[in-house]
Motif scaffolding. Structure first.
Motif, PDB file in Angstrom:
ATOM      1  N   ALA A   1       7.992   6.830   1.192  1.00  0.00           N
ATOM      2  CA  ALA A   1       7.000   6.297   2.127  1.00  0.00           C
ATOM      3  C   ALA A   1       7.784   5.563   3.213  1.00  0.00           C
ATOM      4  CB  ALA A   1       6.065   5.340   1.410  1.00  0.00           C
ATOM      5  N   PHE A   2       7.218   5.502   4.422  1.00  0.00           N
ATOM      6  CA  PHE A   2       7.994   4.983   5.557  1.00  0.00           C
ATOM      7  C   PHE A   2       7.227   3.907   6.317  1.00  0.00           C
ATOM      8  CE2 PHE A   2      10.085   4.984   9.664  1.00  0.00           C
ATOM      9  CZ  PHE A   2      11.405   5.148   9.312  1.00  0.00           C
ATOM     10  N   ILE A   3       7.915   2.812   6.562  1.00  0.00           N
ATOM     11  CA  ILE A   3       7.360   1.730   7.397  1.00  0.00           C
ATOM     12  C   ILE A   3       8.104   1.784   8.723  1.00  0.00           C
ATOM     13  CG2 ILE A   3       6.970  -0.778   7.591  1.00  0.00           C
ATOM     14  CD1 ILE A   3       5.697   0.430   5.064  1.00  0.00           C
ATOM     15  N   LEU A   4       7.377   2.026   9.800  1.00  0.00           N
ATOM     16  CA  LEU A   4       8.012   2.089  11.128  1.00  0.00           C
ATOM     17  C   LEU A   4       7.677   0.836  11.916  1.00  0.00           C
ATOM     18  CD1 LEU A   4       9.460   3.613  13.448  1.00  0.00           C
ATOM     19  CD2 LEU A   4       7.262   4.689  13.978  1.00  0.00           C
ATOM     20  N   LYS A   5       8.723   0.145  12.349  1.00  0.00           N
ATOM     21  CA  LYS A   5       8.536  -1.009  13.249  1.00  0.00           C
ATOM     22  C   LYS A   5       9.130  -0.576  14.602  1.00  0.00           C
ATOM     23  CE  LYS A   5       9.949  -4.146  15.245  1.00  0.00           C
ATOM     24  NZ  LYS A   5       9.856  -4.184  16.735  1.00  0.00           N
ATOM     25  N   PRO A   6       8.275  -0.024  15.478  1.00  0.00           N
ATOM     26  CA  PRO A   6       8.801   0.464  16.757  1.00  0.00           C
ATOM     27  C   PRO A   6       9.030  -0.682  17.737  1.00  0.00           C
ATOM     28  CG  PRO A   6       6.453   0.973  16.542  1.00  0.00           C
ATOM     29  CD  PRO A   6       6.818   0.114  15.368  1.00  0.00           C
TER      30      PRO A   6
ATOM     31  N   ASN B   1      -1.220   5.972   3.980  1.00  0.00           N
ATOM     32  CA  ASN B   1      -0.297   4.890   3.586  1.00  0.00           C
ATOM     33  C   ASN B   1       1.170   5.311   3.468  1.00  0.00           C
ATOM     34  OD1 ASN B   1      -2.040   2.579   3.353  1.00  0.00           O
ATOM     35  ND2 ASN B   1      -2.979   3.644   1.609  1.00  0.00           N
ATOM     36  N   LEU B   2       1.466   6.595   3.698  1.00  0.00           N
ATOM     37  CA  LEU B   2       2.868   7.018   3.580  1.00  0.00           C
ATOM     38  C   LEU B   2       3.646   6.780   4.859  1.00  0.00           C
ATOM     39  CD1 LEU B   2       2.310  10.244   1.514  1.00  0.00           C
ATOM     40  CD2 LEU B   2       3.481   8.176   0.751  1.00  0.00           C
ATOM     41  N   LEU B   3       2.951   6.720   5.979  1.00  0.00           N
ATOM     42  CA  LEU B   3       3.612   6.391   7.246  1.00  0.00           C
ATOM     43  C   LEU B   3       2.818   5.258   7.887  1.00  0.00           C
ATOM     44  CD1 LEU B   3       5.621   6.789   9.531  1.00  0.00           C
ATOM     45  CD2 LEU B   3       4.260   8.703  10.369  1.00  0.00           C
ATOM     46  N   GLN B   4       3.345   4.067   7.763  1.00  0.00           N
ATOM     47  CA  GLN B   4       2.663   2.880   8.294  1.00  0.00           C
ATOM     48  C   GLN B   4       3.413   2.411   9.546  1.00  0.00           C
ATOM     49  OE1 GLN B   4       0.191   2.708   6.174  1.00  0.00           O
ATOM     50  NE2 GLN B   4       0.580   1.402   4.424  1.00  0.00           N
TER      51      GLN B   4
ATOM     52  N   ALA C   1       0.847  -1.206   0.000  1.00  0.00           N
ATOM     53  CA  ALA C   1       0.000   0.000   0.000  1.00  0.00           C
ATOM     54  C   ALA C   1       0.879   1.252   0.000  1.00  0.00           C
ATOM     55  CB  ALA C   1      -0.921  -0.011   1.221  1.00  0.00           C
ATOM     56  N   ALA C   2       1.982   1.204   0.723  1.00  0.00           N
ATOM     57  CA  ALA C   2       2.900   2.351   0.774  1.00  0.00           C
ATOM     58  C   ALA C   2       3.501   2.600  -0.615  1.00  0.00           C
ATOM     59  CB  ALA C   2       3.997   2.096   1.809  1.00  0.00           C
ATOM     60  N   ALA C   3       3.834   1.514  -1.284  1.00  0.00           N
ATOM     61  CA  ALA C   3       4.458   1.642  -2.611  1.00  0.00           C
ATOM     62  C   ALA C   3       3.493   2.298  -3.613  1.00  0.00           C
ATOM     63  CB  ALA C   3       4.906   0.270  -3.114  1.00  0.00           C
TER      64      ALA C   3
END
Ligand code: NAD
Length: 499
Positions: free
Chosen positions: A169-174, A197-200, A49-51
Motif C-alpha cells: 500500500a502506498f502513502i503519497l505526500k506530494p 485505501n491502497l493509494l492514499q 487504513a492502508a495497513a
C-alpha cells in the motif's frame, strides 16, 4: 477559490487540521487554490487504513495487480490533455512539457506491468540431499513517497507504480505547490480498479513528512527533492529503522570538446539548460568548453539562441520555450544568485534581468541568462540555481574539465559532446556521476534501466525505477526445505555441512 483535499479511502476528503497552503498560478502570480496541510493524526489514520487493506492486495496474484496498471495506462492516455492542463496551471511548464511529464511516468507504469515476471523468485533444486532452496520477493507492507514540485506526475508514478505492483500500500505526500495532478492520478487508479485505501494521497508540509518518518507501520520511504531535505529524511528515516532512498539536487556539467559539432552542442545546451525554466534535476547548468577557442565558438553559437528563447504562459500555445518558475520566492532566489555572479566578476553575456512580459507583470517569469568566465569559487557555480541560468566555466584541458565535474559535490547527471570515441569512453568510465550522456544532454534513463545520482544527489543503495524499484519495494525471504525420510529416524545434533 478551489479548496483541494486529500485522497483517502478511494475518495477526495477535506482536511481537518485547519492549516492550508496557497496554490499559485505561476503565470499570473495569483492564488488559485488552497491545499490542506495534514496533521500527524490525519497521516496516521491514512496509514492505519492502508495497513488494513494491504494484506489482501499482497495476496492478489501479481498478474491481476498488473491489470490495474494496464487499465491505468489507458486512462492516462484518455485524460492526457486534462492532466497536462492541470499540471501546467499549477507548475507553469508548457503543455508539451507537461505531457512529457505524464508520459515519462506512464512509461514506468508500463514497465511495472511486467511485475509477474519481475517478482519471480529463485529456486535451487536439490541444494543438498533432499533439500530444495527458494527465495521469494515479498511486499514490505505500507510504504511512502515524498515528491517534489518539478515533476508532479512523473515522480509520483515512479514511486507508486512499482510499490503497488509489488503488493504494497502506498502513502503519497506530494509537493504542496502543485497538488492537483497527484490527486487526479489517484482517482484514475481507483477507476482502473485499485481497491480503496491502497493509494492514499496526503497533502502536507514538514508535519506530515515527520509523521511519515516516525510512523512505525511505514516500512520504506522514497524521497525526491532538494539535498538538505534528502539528507534530513534519509537520516531520520534510517534512524527509525526504515528502508530509505532519497534523490537530491544537482549541478550537471556538459563538457564540450574542441572536436564537437558546435551547432549540435549549442542546440543541446539551450534545450537542456533552459527547458522547463531550468527546473529539472537533469538540466544542464554548467557548460565546460575545453580550450579558449572552443569556448569562443560555443559562446558565439549560444548567444543568439539564448536571446531568441520565447518565454511565456502555457496558455500561449506551443510556441513558448519555457514558462515561469514556480514561486515568487524561487524567482527572488534566482535573481539573487545572478547578482552574486555579476558581483563576483562572471561575465553576463545574455542578461535576462529586466525581463518583462506584458499582461503578466505579476507572474514568476525569469528571462534567460548566460554567463561566461564563471569560476569554481563563485556561488553561482557551487549552488543549484534551478532557473534559466547557464554558466560557462572554461577549462584548458580535458583533464581539467573532467576534474571540475568530479570535484563538484553533486553527481546526478553529466554529458560530453565529442566526435572522439576514445574520449567519450574514458569520460563515461572515469566520471563519478550516476547518469552520463555521450552527445546526449539529458541522459534520463528509460523505465527499464534505473535512475539515480551519486555523491550529494543520491542517498541509499538502490535507484529509482527499472529492476532496482522491484528490489526496493520488496524484501527477500529464502526458504530451505527438506522432505527427507531421515527426520522420521531422529534429530541431528551437529551443524549440517555439504558433503
Ligand atoms: P523540496 O526539497 O523543497 O521539497 C520536496 C518535498 O519535501 C516536498 O514534498 C516538500 O513538501 C517536502 N519538504 C520541503 N521542506 C521540508 C522540510 N523542511 N521537512 C520535511 N519535508 C519537507 O524540493 P522541491 O523544491 O519541491 O524540488 C526541487 C528539488 O528537487 C531540486 O533540488 C531538484 O534538483 C530536486 N529533484 C531531484 C530529482 C532527482 O531525481 N535527483 C528529481 C527532481 C527534483
Amino acid at each position: 477559490m478551489e479548496e483541494l483535499g486529500h485522497y483517502i479511502g478511494g475518495q477526495r476528503v477535506s482536511g481537518t487540521s485547519g492549516r492550508f497552503a496557497d496554490v499559485m498560478n505561476p503565470a499570473t502570480g495569483e492564488v488559485q487554490g488552497k491545499v490542506p496541510l495534514a496533521s500527524r493524526e490525519e497521516l496516521d489514520a491514512a496509514v492505519a487504513a492502508a495497513a488494513q487493506a494491504q494484506p489482501a492486495w499482497a495476496a492478489t496474484n501479481p498478474q491481476r495487480r498488473a491489470r490495474v496498471l494496464m487499465e491505468f495506462v489507458r486512462l492516462l492516455h484518455r485524460d492526457m490533455d486534462k492532466l497536462a492542463e492541470a499540471l501546467s496551471r499549477e507548475h507553469g511548464k508548457t503543455l508539451p512539457d507537461a505531457k512529457g511529464d505524464v508520459i515519462r511516468g506512464l512509461e514506468v507504469v508500463e514497465f511495472c506491468i511486467g511485475a509477474p515476471h519481475l517478482l519471480k523468485g529463485e529456486y535451487t533444486d536439490s541444494a543438498g540431499p533432499g533439500i530444495d532452496m527458494y527465495s521469494m520477493r515479498q511486499a514490505l507492507g505500507v510504504v511512502a513517497g515524498i515528491t517534489p514540485f518539478n515533476f508532479p506526475a512523473m515522480i509520483p508514478m515512479w514511486k507508486f507504480a512499482p510499490a503497488l505492483a509489488c503488493g504494497n500500500a502506498f502513502i503519497l505526500k506530494p509537493s504542496e505547490r502543485d497538488p492537483s495532478v497527484p490527486i487526479m492520478l489517484a482517482e484514475l487508479m481507483s477507476e482502473a480498479g485499485l481497491p480503496d485505501n491502497l493509494l492514499q494521497v496526503v497533502n502536507g508540509d514538514k508535519e506530515s513528512v515527520d509523521a511519515i518518518l516516525d510512523n512505525p507501520t511505514i516500512q520504506a520511504v522514497g524521497f525526491v527533492g532538494s539535498t538538505p531535505i534528502a539528507e534530513y529524511i534519509y537520516s531520520r528515516g534510517c534512524a527509525n529503522g526504515k528502508r530509505v532512498q532519497c534523490f537530491g539536487g544537482a549541478k550537471n556539467h556538459m563538457i564540450v570538446m574542441p572536436d564537437a559539432d558546435m551547432d549540435q552542442a549549442a542546440d543541446a545546451l539551450v534545450g537542456a539548460g533552459y527547458g522547463a525554466a531550468g527546473e529539472r534535476c537533469m538540466a544542464i547548468s554548467v557548460a565546460v568548453p575545453v580550450g579558449d577557442e572552443t569556448a569562443d565558438r560555443l559562446i558565439e553559437k549560444l548567444v543568439p539562441r539564448v536571446e531568441a528563447l520565447k518565454v511565456g504562459p502555457y496558455t500561449a500555445g506551443n510556441d513558448v520555450d519555457y514558462g515561469p518558475v514556480v514561486t515568487g520566492a524561487a524567482k527572488a532566489n534566482i535573481e539573487r544568485l545572478v547578482q552574486s555572479g555579476v558581483d563576483a566578476g562572471a561575465k553576463l553575456v545574455v542578461d535576462g534581468r529586466n525581463f518583462n512580459l506584458q499582461g503578466y507583470e505579476n507572474g514568476f517569469f525569469v528571462g534567460p541568462h548566460l554567463f561566461d568566465h564563471v569560476t569554481r569559487d563563485m556561488e553561482i557555480y557551487q549552488k543549484e540555481i534551478f532557473g534559466p541560468v547557464l554558466s560557462t566555466v572554461r577549462a584548458q584541458t580535458y583533464e581539467e574539465a573532467l576534474g571540475l565535474a568530479m570535484d563538484h559535490e553533486y553527481g546526478n547527471g553529466t554529458a560530453i559532446f565529442t566526435r572522439d570515441g576514445d574520449t567519450a569512453r574514458d569520460f563515461a568510465n572515469r566520471i563519478n556521476i550516476g547518469m552520463v550522456g555521450v552527445n546526449v544532454p539529458i541522459p534520463v534513463p528509460l523505465a527499464y534501466h534505473t535512475f539515480g545520482g551519486w555523491k550529494k544527489s543520491g542517498f541509499g543503495d538502490l535507484n529509482q525505477h527499472g529492476p532496482d524499484a522491484f528490489k526496493f519495494y520488496t524484501r527477500t525471504k529464502t526458504v530451505t526445505a527438506r522432505w527427507p525420510s531421515g527426520i522420521k529416524e531422529g534429530g541431528e545434533f551437529t551443524i549440517p555441512v555439504m558433503q
